[in-house]
Design a protein around this motif. Structure first.
Motif, mmCIF file in Angstrom:
data_model
loop_
_atom_site.group_PDB
_atom_site.id
_atom_site.type_symbol
_atom_site.label_atom_id
_atom_site.label_comp_id
_atom_site.label_asym_id
_atom_site.label_seq_id
_atom_site.Cartn_x
_atom_site.Cartn_y
_atom_site.Cartn_z
ATOM 1 N N ARG A 1 0.849 -1.186 0.000
ATOM 2 C CA ARG A 1 0.000 0.000 0.000
ATOM 3 C C ARG A 1 0.884 1.233 0.000
ATOM 4 N NH1 ARG A 1 -4.530 -1.415 4.690
ATOM 5 N NH2 ARG A 1 -5.419 -3.264 3.663
ATOM 6 N N ARG A 2 0.717 2.043 -0.995
ATOM 7 C CA ARG A 2 1.569 3.225 -1.127
ATOM 8 C C ARG A 2 0.840 4.437 -0.554
ATOM 9 N NH1 ARG A 2 5.815 1.834 -4.191
ATOM 10 N NH2 ARG A 2 5.599 0.002 -5.552
ATOM 11 N N SER B 1 6.857 10.684 0.643
ATOM 12 C CA SER B 1 7.432 12.030 0.683
ATOM 13 C C SER B 1 8.375 12.205 1.864
ATOM 14 C CB SER B 1 6.305 13.060 0.744
ATOM 15 O OG SER B 1 6.812 14.366 0.876
ATOM 16 N N LEU B 2 8.001 11.643 3.008
ATOM 17 C CA LEU B 2 8.845 11.774 4.196
ATOM 18 C C LEU B 2 10.095 10.900 4.094
ATOM 19 C CD1 LEU B 2 9.321 12.720 7.133
ATOM 20 C CD2 LEU B 2 7.911 10.782 7.876
ATOM 21 N N LEU C 1 15.345 5.045 5.833
ATOM 22 C CA LEU C 1 14.346 4.975 4.767
ATOM 23 C C LEU C 1 13.847 3.545 4.578
ATOM 24 C CD1 LEU C 1 14.453 6.710 1.317
ATOM 25 C CD2 LEU C 1 14.193 4.240 1.419
ATOM 26 N N ILE C 2 14.788 2.596 4.587
ATOM 27 C CA ILE C 2 14.404 1.187 4.428
ATOM 28 C C ILE C 2 13.504 0.748 5.578
ATOM 29 C CG2 ILE C 2 15.298 -1.174 4.393
ATOM 30 C CD1 ILE C 2 17.780 -0.070 2.965
ATOM 31 N N GLY C 3 13.868 1.117 6.797
ATOM 32 C CA GLY C 3 13.067 0.719 7.949
ATOM 33 C C GLY C 3 11.665 1.287 7.912
ATOM 34 N N VAL C 4 11.524 2.574 7.567
ATOM 35 C CA VAL C 4 10.205 3.200 7.506
ATOM 36 C C VAL C 4 9.339 2.535 6.451
ATOM 37 C CG1 VAL C 4 8.995 5.343 6.910
ATOM 38 C CG2 VAL C 4 10.976 5.405 8.435
#
Length: 595
Positions: free
Chosen positions: A398-399, A405-406, A415-418
């Motif tokens: 689900r995008r 953006s964050l 970034l990978i973890g989020v």
């Protein structure tokens, strides 16, 4: 029907053999919850059943009566009671003196009862160590002896008179230490104290100028009648100030000594139940990833949704039943050596099978955990399209625009973890709940340990209250099991995350991420949802414990240690397997087609 049951059985046996690690983790998670629930329920049995055994072994009375005023006239007042209608047997009257006993450096209030050397028809204290009374000797109630630290053969002083300890004994005619019923002669207010027995001829010397009180033990035709046998109206002025103690009241007094520990274990069992649901849900999520293709094969050969659900649920229900039996046995057998609430009684619950209601409660809890954690994944598997299940394709993520953006402005690992958590929000919630429950239990336990303990006031000395000791034991036990189960859940969550993110991480590495960034990103995915769980758990643990104005805060250093220790443990448990999984060759991962 027989063919379907045979198929379910064969698939069940095959899965248990192939997935031994997951089966063991499931067994441990549900066993921990059922064992803690059993411990809480067993504490009641540890008093109720041994009291019944003690009462039978010592010919315990149905009613104990003590005259209101001391002195020889009490004998005349008690004598007619033994021949009243409804009284079938009796012993006494026996003289009582309320004196002070000194053992080493400790002086305590003590109820001294004068007895004969021959066994009585009603209330025959059972000697557990040493021998019964003799002139110049004293027998100490066993719980009181444990508190004083005396041994058979020691010398104690009663009202300044040295007496040799000839033995320890238990009785069903009075509550155990510290509720033996010490009071000033003529007063109805009781104080904390212990119980000892001396030879009847010695008690007058020990009492000195203090007038003796007297008590009689009665066996009734109707044990439930109680004091109504003597005072049917309940307001006869002749019995004003008298003390009436029924067998049930004595049993209830002994039971209250374990109430705080039992409450701590019952609350702990609910915390562990929630943790067990989290752990089982994590394992089921990981198993569901590897079983999609089998779901497609079963549907392709004609299996319907009910059959698919039965195949999946059968395994977890069998494990739950095994865990219920294991947890029941562990809790039932571990309670006596852990808490020793039967020091003043005979017998142990471990010598008898647990009652049916306890078996039913443990079984119901285990099955509830299994069903609650597995029902949603099983229903999703049963509703999966056959073609999609056979293809075993990755589920499109689900995008969310705000997440994209964050995250694009974050460092690579973060970034990978989020994005991993955004793709699997349910797993992130499980991590949050896991750390929330763990931190809540730790904070509440630290708050409890920070409170001032009120020792038992024995008039001349103060000794630790056995209730506080047992409650502390219960809390420490709950916290240890909570931490153990939380560690298991963290390992399971990491394993599920590694399994479900192999393919996305391989694609990320193809696009330029290093193995270290991919591994740290997977660890960050576990750490991020743990942080709000820790913060909320600390606050909830403090607020849950504070029920009164006199409670004290735990030192800030204790709370800070707990607040930092939980996320550090999460990082330690996830970093190594995450980095190891990220170092797997990208080509092997992509060729295997595993998500």
């Amino acid at each position: 029907m027989a063919g379907r049951l045979l198929l379910i059985w064969r698939l069940l046996v095959r899965d248990l053999r192939r997935h031994r690690t997951e089966t063991l983790l499931l067994l441990l998670a549900i066993t921990a919850a059922t064992a803690t629930l059993t411990l809480g329920l067993t504490l009641h049995e540890l008093v109720a059943r041994p009291y019944e055994q003690t009462r039978a072994a010592t010919a315990g009375p149905d009613l104990v009566v003590q005259a209101g005023q001391p002195g020889p006239h009490s004998l005349d007042a008690l004598a007619p009671l033994t021949t009243l209608p409804g009284v079938t047997n009796h012993s006494g009257p026996y003289p009582l003196a309320f004196l002070a006993l000194t053992a080493g450096d400790t002086t305590a209030r003590v109820v001294v009862e004068g007895r004969d050397g021959t066994p009585a028809a009603v209330d025959r204290p059972a000697v557990t160590d040493g021998t019964w009374i003799r002139p110049g000797g004293v027998v100490v109630e066993r719980t009181f002896a444990d508190a004083l630290g005396v041994h058979v053969g020691d010398t104690v002083s009663v009202a300044g008179h040295p007496l040799g300890v000839t033995g320890f004994a238990v009785t069903a005619a009075r509550p155990a230490y510290p509720r033996a019923g010490w009071h000033l002669p003529g007063s109805i207010l009781t104080e904390g104290g212990g119980l000892v027995w001396v030879e009847r001829g010695d008690i007058a010397t020990l009492a000195g100028e203090q007038p003796l009180s007297y008590t009689v033990n009665l066996r009734l035709a109707d044990p439930q009648a109680g004091a109504a046998v003597i005072d049917p109206s309940g307001g006869d002025a002749r019995f004003r100030g008298w003390r009436f103690s029924t067998g049930q009241e004595i049993a209830d007094t002994n039971g209250r000594l374990n109430a705080p520990a039992q409450q701590a274990l019952m609350i702990g069992s609910w915390l562990l139940t929630a943790l067990a649901v989290v752990g089982v849900a994590g394992i089921v999520a990981g198993r569901a990833i590897g079983q999609r293709r089998r779901v497609g094969l079963l549907k392709a050969v004609g299996a319907g949704p009910a059959m698919i659900a039965a195949v999946h649920l059968a395994e977890y229900l069998v494990i739950a039943l095994a865990a219920a039996g294991t947890g029941l046995a562990v809790g039932w057998l571990a309670a006596p050596p852990l808490f020793r609430p039967t020091a003043g009684l005979l017998g142990s619950v471990g010598m008898h099978p647990p009652p049916l209601r306890m078996v039913a409660a443990a079984t119901a809890l285990a099955l509830t955990i299994a069903v609650a954690a597995t029902l949603a994944p099983v229903l999703r598997a049963a509703a999966t399209d056959t073609t999609h299940a056979l293809a075993d394709a990755a589920v499109p993520p689900r995008r969310r625009r705000w997440v994209i953006s964050l995250s694009r402005r974050l460092p690579i690992a973060l970034l990978i973890g989020v994005r991993i958590n955004a793709r699997r929000p349910r797993r992130a919630w499980l991590v949050t709940v896991n750390t929330l429950i763990t931190t809540t239990a730790l904070a509440a336990a630290l708050m409890a340990l920070a409170q001032e303990r009120s020792p038992v006031d024995l008039g001349y000395s103060k000794l630790p209250d056995a209730r506080d000791e047992r409650t502390t034991q219960a809390m420490i036990l709950v916290v240890c099991v909570v931490c153990f189960l939380a560690l298991l859940n963290t390992v399971v969550s990491t394993w599920t995350a590694v399994l479900s993110t192999r393919h996305p991480l391989a694609v990320t590495r193809v696009l330029g991420a290093t193995p270290a960034q991919a591994g740290v990103g997977l660890a960050v995915a576990q750490l991020l949802p743990a942080i709000p769980g820790v913060a909320a758990g600390l606050l909830l643990g403090i607020l849950t414990f504070f029920a009164g104005d006199d409670n004290q805060h735990a030192p800030a250093s204790w709370m800070l240690t707990a607040g930092l220790g939980v996320p550090l443990a999460v990082v330690a448990l996830t970093a190594i397997p995450a980095v190891a999984a990220a170092r797997r060759p990208v080509a092997d991962t992509l060729q295997a087609g595993v998500r």
